[in-house]
Design a protein around this motif. Sequence first.
Motif, PDB file in Angstrom:
ATOM      1  N   GLY A  51       2.506  -7.861 -10.257  1.00 26.47           N
ATOM      2  CA  GLY A  51       1.652  -6.923 -10.963  1.00 26.47           C
ATOM      3  C   GLY A  51       1.243  -5.715 -10.153  1.00 26.47           C
ATOM      4  O   GLY A  51       0.577  -4.819 -10.672  1.00 26.47           O
ATOM      5  N   GLU A  52       1.637  -5.652  -8.869  1.00 23.09           N
ATOM      6  CA  GLU A  52       1.272  -4.528  -7.999  1.00 23.09           C
ATOM      7  C   GLU A  52       2.464  -3.593  -7.824  1.00 23.09           C
ATOM      8  O   GLU A  52       3.569  -4.043  -7.517  1.00 23.09           O
ATOM      9  CB  GLU A  52       0.827  -5.042  -6.633  1.00 23.09           C
ATOM     10  CG  GLU A  52       0.388  -3.923  -5.684  1.00 23.09           C
ATOM     11  CD  GLU A  52      -0.040  -4.457  -4.328  1.00 23.09           C
ATOM     12  OE1 GLU A  52      -0.429  -3.631  -3.484  1.00 23.09           O
ATOM     13  OE2 GLU A  52       0.028  -5.681  -4.107  1.00 23.09           O
ATOM     14  N   PRO A  53       2.263  -2.279  -8.014  1.00 20.65           N
ATOM     15  CA  PRO A  53       3.379  -1.347  -7.840  1.00 20.65           C
ATOM     16  C   PRO A  53       3.712  -1.141  -6.367  1.00 20.65           C
ATOM     17  O   PRO A  53       2.827  -1.036  -5.524  1.00 20.65           O
ATOM     18  CB  PRO A  53       2.855  -0.061  -8.473  1.00 20.65           C
ATOM     19  CG  PRO A  53       1.374  -0.124  -8.284  1.00 20.65           C
ATOM     20  CD  PRO A  53       1.022  -1.580  -8.414  1.00 20.65           C
ATOM     21  N   SER A  81       8.511  -2.391   1.563  1.00 21.31           N
ATOM     22  CA  SER A  81       8.637  -2.391   0.105  1.00 21.31           C
ATOM     23  C   SER A  81       9.880  -3.130  -0.386  1.00 21.31           C
ATOM     24  O   SER A  81       9.824  -3.817  -1.414  1.00 21.31           O
ATOM     25  CB  SER A  81       8.668  -0.949  -0.415  1.00 21.31           C
ATOM     26  OG  SER A  81       7.467  -0.281  -0.121  1.00 21.31           O
ATOM     27  N   TRP A  82      11.000  -2.983   0.319  1.00 22.13           N
ATOM     28  CA  TRP A  82      12.239  -3.561  -0.180  1.00 22.13           C
ATOM     29  C   TRP A  82      12.152  -5.063  -0.409  1.00 22.13           C
ATOM     30  O   TRP A  82      12.617  -5.544  -1.472  1.00 22.13           O
ATOM     31  CB  TRP A  82      13.417  -3.201   0.718  1.00 22.13           C
ATOM     32  CG  TRP A  82      14.601  -4.106   0.552  1.00 22.13           C
ATOM     33  CD1 TRP A  82      15.250  -4.802   1.517  1.00 22.13           C
ATOM     34  CD2 TRP A  82      15.289  -4.430  -0.668  1.00 22.13           C
ATOM     35  NE1 TRP A  82      16.278  -5.545   0.993  1.00 22.13           N
ATOM     36  CE2 TRP A  82      16.321  -5.325  -0.354  1.00 22.13           C
ATOM     37  CE3 TRP A  82      15.117  -4.052  -2.004  1.00 22.13           C
ATOM     38  CZ2 TRP A  82      17.183  -5.853  -1.307  1.00 22.13           C
ATOM     39  CZ3 TRP A  82      15.982  -4.590  -2.969  1.00 22.13           C
ATOM     40  CH2 TRP A  82      16.997  -5.463  -2.611  1.00 22.13           C
ATOM     41  N   PRO A  83      11.598  -5.891   0.491  1.00 21.93           N
ATOM     42  CA  PRO A  83      11.528  -7.325   0.189  1.00 21.93           C
ATOM     43  C   PRO A  83      10.777  -7.618  -1.108  1.00 21.93           C
ATOM     44  O   PRO A  83      11.134  -8.546  -1.852  1.00 21.93           O
ATOM     45  CB  PRO A  83      10.800  -7.907   1.412  1.00 21.93           C
ATOM     46  CG  PRO A  83      11.092  -6.947   2.509  1.00 21.93           C
ATOM     47  CD  PRO A  83      11.099  -5.597   1.855  1.00 21.93           C
ATOM     48  N   ARG A  84       9.764  -6.820  -1.405  1.00 18.40           N
ATOM     49  CA  ARG A  84       8.993  -7.035  -2.629  1.00 18.40           C
ATOM     50  C   ARG A  84       9.784  -6.568  -3.855  1.00 18.40           C
ATOM     51  O   ARG A  84       9.693  -7.173  -4.928  1.00 18.40           O
ATOM     52  CB  ARG A  84       7.655  -6.315  -2.531  1.00 18.40           C
ATOM     53  CG  ARG A  84       6.810  -6.794  -1.348  1.00 18.40           C
ATOM     54  CD  ARG A  84       5.433  -6.182  -1.362  1.00 18.40           C
ATOM     55  NE  ARG A  84       4.680  -6.624  -2.535  1.00 18.40           N
ATOM     56  CZ  ARG A  84       3.441  -6.214  -2.827  1.00 18.40           C
ATOM     57  NH1 ARG A  84       2.842  -5.331  -2.040  1.00 18.40           N
ATOM     58  NH2 ARG A  84       2.834  -6.656  -3.897  1.00 18.40           N
ATOM     59  N   THR A 113      -2.083   4.133   0.521  1.00 20.24           N
ATOM     60  CA  THR A 113      -1.642   3.467  -0.691  1.00 20.24           C
ATOM     61  C   THR A 113      -0.853   4.460  -1.519  1.00 20.24           C
ATOM     62  O   THR A 113      -1.392   5.449  -2.013  1.00 20.24           O
ATOM     63  CB  THR A 113      -2.855   2.947  -1.492  1.00 20.24           C
ATOM     64  OG1 THR A 113      -3.631   2.076  -0.657  1.00 20.24           O
ATOM     65  CG2 THR A 113      -2.394   2.186  -2.724  1.00 20.24           C
ATOM     66  N   LYS A 114       0.414   4.193  -1.711  1.00 22.49           N
ATOM     67  CA  LYS A 114       1.306   5.189  -2.290  1.00 22.49           C
ATOM     68  C   LYS A 114       0.993   5.498  -3.745  1.00 22.49           C
ATOM     69  O   LYS A 114       1.237   6.607  -4.215  1.00 22.49           O
ATOM     70  CB  LYS A 114       2.747   4.719  -2.125  1.00 22.49           C
ATOM     71  CG  LYS A 114       3.155   4.571  -0.663  1.00 22.49           C
ATOM     72  CD  LYS A 114       4.539   3.980  -0.516  1.00 22.49           C
ATOM     73  CE  LYS A 114       4.877   3.785   0.957  1.00 22.49           C
ATOM     74  NZ  LYS A 114       6.204   3.175   1.145  1.00 22.49           N
ATOM     75  N   SER A 127       9.148  -1.751 -14.680  1.00 21.50           N
ATOM     76  CA  SER A 127       9.038  -1.114 -13.367  1.00 21.50           C
ATOM     77  C   SER A 127       8.223   0.172 -13.492  1.00 21.50           C
ATOM     78  O   SER A 127       8.183   0.782 -14.570  1.00 21.50           O
ATOM     79  CB  SER A 127      10.428  -0.782 -12.803  1.00 21.50           C
ATOM     80  OG  SER A 127      11.199  -1.949 -12.627  1.00 21.50           O
ATOM     81  N   PRO A 128       7.592   0.614 -12.397  1.00 22.60           N
ATOM     82  CA  PRO A 128       6.831   1.867 -12.461  1.00 22.60           C
ATOM     83  C   PRO A 128       7.743   3.071 -12.671  1.00 22.60           C
ATOM     84  O   PRO A 128       8.732   3.245 -11.951  1.00 22.60           O
ATOM     85  CB  PRO A 128       6.146   1.934 -11.091  1.00 22.60           C
ATOM     86  CG  PRO A 128       6.133   0.529 -10.590  1.00 22.60           C
ATOM     87  CD  PRO A 128       7.407  -0.078 -11.125  1.00 22.60           C
ATOM     88  N   ALA A 129       7.419   3.877 -13.654  1.00 18.96           N
ATOM     89  CA  ALA A 129       8.126   5.144 -13.880  1.00 18.96           C
ATOM     90  C   ALA A 129       7.210   6.259 -13.408  1.00 18.96           C
ATOM     91  O   ALA A 129       6.060   6.359 -13.855  1.00 18.96           O
ATOM     92  CB  ALA A 129       8.462   5.310 -15.359  1.00 18.96           C
ATOM     93  N   LEU A 130       7.688   7.080 -12.477  1.00 20.18           N
ATOM     94  CA  LEU A 130       6.869   8.148 -11.916  1.00 20.18           C
ATOM     95  C   LEU A 130       6.859   9.351 -12.858  1.00 20.18           C
ATOM     96  O   LEU A 130       7.809   9.578 -13.611  1.00 20.18           O
ATOM     97  CB  LEU A 130       7.397   8.546 -10.539  1.00 20.18           C
ATOM     98  CG  LEU A 130       7.413   7.429  -9.498  1.00 20.18           C
ATOM     99  CD1 LEU A 130       7.834   7.978  -8.143  1.00 20.18           C
ATOM    100  CD2 LEU A 130       6.055   6.749  -9.389  1.00 20.18           C
TER     101      LEU A 130
END
Length: 204
Positions: A51-53, A81-84, A113-114, A127-130
């Motif tokens: 649930g975390e981006p 980030s990649w492992p997540r 925090t990005k 997935s998050p869409a920017l």
Amino acid sequence: MPAEPALTPLHDAVANDSRADAAAAPEPADFRKAMAEFATGVTVVTALDGGEPVGFACQSFASVSLDPPLILFCADKRGRSWPRIRSAGRFCVNVLGEEQRDLCERFGSSRGTKFEGLDWEESRWGSPALPDVLLAVHCVVHDVHEAGDHEVVIGRVLAVDRHEVVDGAWRRPMVFFRSRFGVGEPDAPIAPDPWGIGDRWGWG
């Protein structure tokens, strides 16, 4: 009768060649500088893990196959980030436009925090869409190959969202070349840390 010359075993010859090749290979800093001669686009790879981006800036992105539609990106094994993203199994490659340097610097940094204060939405593929990116490529992790200090990630494409035109005007891609954003500007300032190191091959 003259004696036949002794034959060098094949595995010995291969080993000797490998040692010679390794001795001639460029040092990491020299290789990084050399590869800065190759202009690339800039992407941000994002996912939802628990649930975390999460996400990171990535230059090493390319199409692989049209049928089935496949893409690849390369991720640094040391990145957080990649492992997540791998655990999430689904991700989005957000291709940046030239005016989105703020997104590039946000996701290229290992500090802060990005997603804090960023307007983003969860796509229907999870997935998050920017916001307002040039192209969003929605994928599932199809395969992963180890390659030195990186991993080559093959993604199977579920869908693409294109945003080439804004307010009737065609948009230009973000380009990274010789440690600078854009080309044809030899006096442009070096990209700020951490982009000024010469490449961002999947670190974040």
